[in-house]
Structures are given as C-alpha cells and as structure tokens.
Design a protein around this motif. Structure first.
Motif, PDB file in Angstrom:
ATOM      1  N   MET A  24      -1.688 -14.996  -2.326  1.00 14.23           N
ATOM      2  CA  MET A  24      -2.597 -14.917  -3.029  1.00 14.23           C
ATOM      3  C   MET A  24      -3.786 -16.047  -2.397  1.00 14.23           C
ATOM      4  SD  MET A  24      -3.822 -14.728  -7.148  1.00 14.23           S
ATOM      5  CE  MET A  24      -2.569 -13.627  -7.718  1.00 14.23           C
ATOM      6  N   ALA A  25      -5.102 -15.466  -2.200  1.00 12.04           N
ATOM      7  CA  ALA A  25      -6.194 -16.203  -1.780  1.00 12.04           C
ATOM      8  C   ALA A  25      -6.042 -16.342   0.055  1.00 12.04           C
ATOM      9  CB  ALA A  25      -6.404 -17.603  -2.507  1.00 12.04           C
ATOM     10  N   GLY A  26      -4.774 -15.873   0.416  1.00 13.29           N
ATOM     11  CA  GLY A  26      -4.991 -15.940   1.793  1.00 13.29           C
ATOM     12  C   GLY A  26      -4.999 -14.680   2.409  1.00 13.29           C
ATOM     13  N   ILE A  27      -4.176 -13.823   1.613  1.00 16.34           N
ATOM     14  CA  ILE A  27      -4.047 -12.384   2.280  1.00 16.34           C
ATOM     15  C   ILE A  27      -4.526 -11.341   1.067  1.00 16.34           C
ATOM     16  CG2 ILE A  27      -2.411 -10.382   2.959  1.00 16.34           C
ATOM     17  CD1 ILE A  27      -0.574 -12.735   3.743  1.00 16.34           C
ATOM     18  N   LYS A  28      -5.379 -10.555   1.740  1.00 21.00           N
ATOM     19  CA  LYS A  28      -6.180  -9.593   0.537  1.00 21.00           C
ATOM     20  C   LYS A  28      -5.249  -8.792  -0.360  1.00 21.00           C
ATOM     21  CE  LYS A  28      -9.626  -5.911   0.323  1.00 21.00           C
ATOM     22  NZ  LYS A  28     -10.824  -5.160   0.763  1.00 21.00           N
ATOM     23  N   ILE A  29      -5.301  -8.597  -1.319  1.00 19.35           N
ATOM     24  CA  ILE A  29      -4.680  -7.677  -2.176  1.00 19.35           C
ATOM     25  C   ILE A  29      -5.584  -6.952  -3.254  1.00 19.35           C
ATOM     26  CG2 ILE A  29      -3.904  -9.419  -3.890  1.00 19.35           C
ATOM     27  CD1 ILE A  29      -1.058  -8.235  -3.857  1.00 19.35           C
ATOM     28  N   ASP A  30      -5.765  -5.764  -3.263  1.00 19.70           N
ATOM     29  CA  ASP A  30      -6.828  -4.987  -4.097  1.00 19.70           C
ATOM     30  C   ASP A  30      -6.238  -4.504  -5.082  1.00 19.70           C
ATOM     31  OD1 ASP A  30      -8.682  -3.270  -4.911  1.00 19.70           O
ATOM     32  OD2 ASP A  30      -9.245  -2.748  -2.816  1.00 19.70           O
ATOM     33  N   VAL A  31      -6.200  -5.247  -6.320  1.00 19.97           N
ATOM     34  CA  VAL A  31      -5.456  -4.932  -7.436  1.00 19.97           C
ATOM     35  C   VAL A  31      -6.036  -3.640  -7.983  1.00 19.97           C
ATOM     36  CG1 VAL A  31      -5.226  -5.640  -9.968  1.00 19.97           C
ATOM     37  CG2 VAL A  31      -4.693  -7.328  -8.141  1.00 19.97           C
ATOM     38  N   ASP A  32      -7.111  -3.449  -8.212  1.00 22.23           N
ATOM     39  CA  ASP A  32      -7.641  -2.280  -8.818  1.00 22.23           C
ATOM     40  C   ASP A  32      -7.350  -0.827  -8.012  1.00 22.23           C
ATOM     41  OD1 ASP A  32      -8.235  -3.500 -11.009  1.00 22.23           O
ATOM     42  OD2 ASP A  32     -10.576  -3.034 -10.623  1.00 22.23           O
ATOM     43  N   GLY A  87       5.719   6.365 -13.332  1.00 23.53           N
ATOM     44  CA  GLY A  87       5.237   5.886 -14.837  1.00 23.53           C
ATOM     45  C   GLY A  87       5.365   4.374 -15.227  1.00 23.53           C
ATOM     46  N   ALA A  88       6.232   3.786 -14.218  1.00 22.98           N
ATOM     47  CA  ALA A  88       6.193   2.347 -14.396  1.00 22.98           C
ATOM     48  C   ALA A  88       5.058   1.362 -14.440  1.00 22.98           C
ATOM     49  CB  ALA A  88       7.618   1.968 -13.429  1.00 22.98           C
ATOM     50  N   LEU A  89       5.290   0.194 -15.257  1.00 25.51           N
ATOM     51  CA  LEU A  89       4.197  -0.852 -14.968  1.00 25.51           C
ATOM     52  C   LEU A  89       4.771  -1.611 -13.643  1.00 25.51           C
ATOM     53  CD1 LEU A  89       4.087  -2.311 -18.650  1.00 25.51           C
ATOM     54  CD2 LEU A  89       2.435  -0.885 -17.326  1.00 25.51           C
ATOM     55  N   VAL A  90       3.731  -2.068 -12.857  1.00 21.38           N
ATOM     56  CA  VAL A  90       4.200  -2.809 -11.560  1.00 21.38           C
ATOM     57  C   VAL A  90       3.610  -4.244 -11.691  1.00 21.38           C
ATOM     58  CG1 VAL A  90       2.295  -1.959 -10.044  1.00 21.38           C
ATOM     59  CG2 VAL A  90       4.412  -2.823  -9.103  1.00 21.38           C
ATOM     60  N   LEU A 130      -4.609  -0.404  -6.113  1.00 25.69           N
ATOM     61  CA  LEU A 130      -3.211  -0.178  -6.044  1.00 25.69           C
ATOM     62  C   LEU A 130      -2.610  -0.099  -7.347  1.00 25.69           C
ATOM     63  CD1 LEU A 130      -1.696  -2.886  -3.400  1.00 25.69           C
ATOM     64  CD2 LEU A 130      -1.884  -0.491  -3.254  1.00 25.69           C
ATOM     65  N   LYS A 131      -3.819  -0.310  -8.550  1.00 24.18           N
ATOM     66  CA  LYS A 131      -3.496  -0.008  -9.885  1.00 24.18           C
ATOM     67  C   LYS A 131      -2.102  -1.276 -10.156  1.00 24.18           C
ATOM     68  CE  LYS A 131      -5.054   4.652 -10.493  1.00 24.18           C
ATOM     69  NZ  LYS A 131      -5.343   5.008  -8.982  1.00 24.18           N
ATOM     70  N   ILE A 132      -2.308  -2.284  -9.771  1.00 27.62           N
ATOM     71  CA  ILE A 132      -1.121  -3.361 -10.068  1.00 27.62           C
ATOM     72  C   ILE A 132      -1.379  -3.852 -11.466  1.00 27.62           C
ATOM     73  CG2 ILE A 132      -0.224  -5.686  -9.501  1.00 27.62           C
ATOM     74  CD1 ILE A 132      -1.269  -5.026  -6.494  1.00 27.62           C
ATOM     75  N   ASP A 179       0.753  -1.269  -0.009  1.00 25.99           N
ATOM     76  CA  ASP A 179      -0.018   0.043   0.141  1.00 25.99           C
ATOM     77  C   ASP A 179       0.958   1.278  -0.131  1.00 25.99           C
ATOM     78  OD1 ASP A 179      -2.077  -1.727   0.059  1.00 25.99           O
ATOM     79  OD2 ASP A 179      -2.750  -1.024   1.901  1.00 25.99           O
ATOM     80  N   GLU A 180       2.205   1.106   0.623  1.00 31.83           N
ATOM     81  CA  GLU A 180       2.912   2.242   0.759  1.00 31.83           C
ATOM     82  C   GLU A 180       3.803   2.519  -0.590  1.00 31.83           C
ATOM     83  OE1 GLU A 180       5.060   2.420   4.805  1.00 31.83           O
ATOM     84  OE2 GLU A 180       3.404   1.633   5.641  1.00 31.83           O
ATOM     85  N   VAL A 181       4.415   1.308  -1.115  1.00 31.82           N
ATOM     86  CA  VAL A 181       5.311   1.432  -1.993  1.00 31.82           C
ATOM     87  C   VAL A 181       4.871   1.441  -3.688  1.00 31.82           C
ATOM     88  CG1 VAL A 181       7.409   0.603  -0.637  1.00 31.82           C
ATOM     89  CG2 VAL A 181       6.058  -0.886  -1.946  1.00 31.82           C
ATOM     90  N   ILE A 182       3.505   1.015  -3.620  1.00 36.15           N
ATOM     91  CA  ILE A 182       3.203   0.563  -5.226  1.00 36.15           C
ATOM     92  C   ILE A 182       2.663   2.044  -5.673  1.00 36.15           C
ATOM     93  CG2 ILE A 182       1.384  -0.229  -6.811  1.00 36.15           C
ATOM     94  CD1 ILE A 182       2.009  -2.949  -5.315  1.00 36.15           C
TER      95      ILE A 182
END
Ligand SMILES: Cc1ncc(COP(=O)(O)O)c(C=O)c1O
Length: 370
Positions: A178-186, A167-170, A188-190, A157-160
């Motif tokens: 994944m499927a154990g700890i929440k990751i909000d792709v949209d 301007g980089a793709l991440v 964070l714009k991953i 949440d802090e580094v992305i």
C-alpha cells in the motif's frame, strides 16, 4: 559498528533495504518531534481527518478509512473477529508466511477456517479460486496483495471478481504494497484493504490503516464476540468524530498526515507507483546480471520487495553481514526460505540511484564470495 547501528547521538545510520521497517526521512522525524494536543482535541481530530481523507485518495475509494492503534496483524485479526459468524466459514488464500499467519489467526479465534494455497513462489490463480469456491460457501475470503515472504504479487484484478461473484466479503492484506503499488479498492470492490505504516508509507511502526465497505460495516453488528480492542463498531463510532477508541500514537498520526500530503501533493501518486516499478525492475535486472534467479514465478514479481533464490549457492548469512559492515541491511529468506533465498526491500522513499549504490557494493561482495 555501534556508530552506524545504535548511535546514541544521531540514531542508526544503517541504510535499510528491508521489507519494513524502512528508513524514515528527516522531514518525517521532525514532524514527529512536534508538540501535539490530546487525542480528544479539535486539532487532533483535524489531523486524523486529513489521514482519513488522504487514505481514500491513495486507495481510490469512497469507503470509510480507519486508523488502528496496532500493527497490521491487529487489523488482520479484526477482519476475522468482526466479519465471520459462528455458523459461517472463512477462506484464507495463502501463498506464503503472511497468508499462513492469517489462517492461524482464524483458527486461534475459533473461526471455521479453511486454507487453500499454492506452492511458495507462485501466485494464486483464478482456476484455484474458482475451484475452491465452487466446492463450498465462504462468508469471507482473505488474501494478500503482496506476499512479503516470497516477493510475489497476486493477480488481484483476476481473482477478486471471482470472489465477489461468490457473494463473499473480501479482505486484502496490502501491508507491504500500500502506497507503493496501486490498488483500486472501489473498482475491485474490496471490502477491507489493510496495511501497517512502516513499509511503503514510510512512517515508523505503530499504526495500521484500512478501508471498510458498507457491506462490511453492515455485517459487523451481526457477529457476536467481536472482542474489545478490535471491535470495528467502536472504531467506526469513534471515526465519526475523527478519533480512535483508545489513546493513539499521536506523533505517528501527525507523521502520517504529513507523509500523505507529501505523497499526494508533492511526489504525486502515479509518480510514486512508477518509482516503485522502476525499483523493482532495476533489482530484477541486477539479479539477472548477477546470476541469481528470481524466486517468484515470472510475471508475478513484487515491485516493493524482491526475493532471489540462492542459485549461486553462496553463504547468504555472510553476504548479509558483509553488506551490513558497509552500512546496508538486506535480509535473509523468511522462515524455511532462510539461506535458500534472500530479500531486498525497495520501498518508501528510496531512489533508483540509492538502490544502484547499494547494488554495486553488493555485487562486489557476491563476486568475492563466489
Ligand atoms: C504481507 C504482510 N502482512 C502482514 C504483516 C504483519 O505486519 P505487522 O508486523 O505490521 O503486524 C507483514 C509484515 O511484514 C506483511 O509483510
């Protein structure tokens, strides 16, 4: 021992507290034994689509989700091959063995690769990321969410946002979370979020999955020499028909469709994340009570795999093998961390009660070894 290990009739009876592969529930094994149609049939496409749609919910994204007929390393290679042009640079933010592996993939693919890291056991910091990005321009930045070798969970949440501002793709390797700890792709714009399925998804190995953003999709055709097997343009084209370019492990895809349905509609995503949080918390409490220091810096400990320092200076190999005799497998430290640390995996379908049972056996072994 072969009765609990190989076991010709029943299969291995070992209880795996490992960072993957992990124990697979009977319902999934039964699912895998069901007959299937071919990978170009309509029933297959329906199954494939269920996985794609389910992944979007698990990753909180409207991005396209892909299935790769490889383990996670294949998709790590795909990120490098498909997104980095010859005149561009790719940055690998490494905090352990899997970050180092990704850098190696960049180098061996002839990409202009730079690795920046912190001491193992620590998480990447916004300051490190800010500093490295202020000195050079990177087209792509690759980072682990959960570094399985050290048991550290990076503060995404802090580094992305800092990476996105450059301007980089991440690309995020979320293999062991994944499927154990929440990751909000949209949120964070991953651009790419990838994992294999033999960890928190609780499927036997043989598949990897990822989400891919529109920006990443648009970048792919600009990159030359993407290779054949991991060409995202091929994967994307086939995904329009809910297929893979080559023959997939169909039983695994059936299993994944069933497991995603279980995760979303029976256990519930939030409950699943909370259970993993409890598993992580309980393991850290046990470590404290047993006088093992946690290897990760405080506040960055993973909820799917715990890495403990060998602060009691005991024979880790012996501890692991004595526990194995009791029917449980945990693992020694990774690479150079062998005997200096050990790891307990607590992901997938394991319950806090099952974890408690294993920890109580381990406590006796530790006190005998002291
Ligand atoms: C963080 C991380 N990345 C990548 C990998 C490689 O995954 P695979 O063996 O599925 O290629 C692993 C495997 O343990 C991992 O933990």
């Amino acid at each position: 021992m072969s009765e609990i290990h190989f076991n010709k009739e029943k299969g291995s009876q070992i209880k795996l507290f490992t960072p993957g592969p992990i124990n697979i529930p009977e319902r999934i094994l039964k699912e895998m034994a069901k007959p299937n149609d071919t990978h170009r049939s309509k029933p297959y496409a329906e199954m494939h689509q269920l996985v794609e749609e389910g992944l979007k919910k698990i990753l909180y994204t409207s991005n396209t989700c892909l299935i790769s007929t490889s383990s996670a390393t294949g998709l790590m290679e795909a990120c490098v091959r498909n997104l980095v042009k010859n005149d561009e640079k790719v940055l690998f933010l490494s905090i352990g063995a899997f970050g180092d592996r990704w850098y190696k993939i960049g180098v061996t693919n002839g990409k202009n690769s730079v690795k920046e890291g912190v001491e193992w056991g620590k998480a990447i910091t916004p300051e490190v990321v800010q500093d490295v990005l202020s000195k050079d321009k990177y087209a792509v930045v690759c980072i682990q969410s959960n570094e399985t070798s050290t048991g550290v969970y990076n503060p995404l949440d802090e580094v992305i946002p800092i990476i996105k501002d450059s301007g980089a793709l991440v690309c995020v390797d979320a293999t062991s979370s994944m499927a154990g700890i929440k990751i909000d792709v949209d949120k964070l714009k991953i651009d790419i979020c990838l994992a294999s399925v033999q960890k928190a998804f609780t499927i036997p190995p043989g598949l990897a999955v990822c989400s891919i953003s529109q920006a990443a999709i648009e970048k792919v055709p600009q990159v030359k020499n993407r290779g054949f097997y991991f060409d995202f343009s091929d994967l994307l084209k086939r995904a329009e028909k809910h297929q893979t370019p080559t023959t997939p492990p169909i039983p695994q895809i059936r299993a994944l469709a069933a497991q995603i349905d279980y995760i979303l509609n029976q256990e519930g995503l939030e409950n699943r994340f909370e259970r993993h949080a409890q598993l992580g918390k309980r393991t850290r409490e046990w470590a404290k009570d047993t006088n093992f220091e946690m290897f990760p810096e405080k506040g960055y400990e993973s909820d799917t795999v715990s890495t403990m320092r060998n602060s009691l200076n005991i024979d880790i190999e012996k501890m692991v093998s004595l526990l194995l005799e009791k029917g449980y497998r945990i693992v020694n430290g990774y690479g150079d961390l062998k005997n200096k640390t050990f790891r307990i995996g607590h992901m997938g379908e394991v319950t806090v009660k099952e974890l408690e049972e294993m920890l109580s056996v381990l406590t006796d072994i530790v006190s005998n070894l002291r």
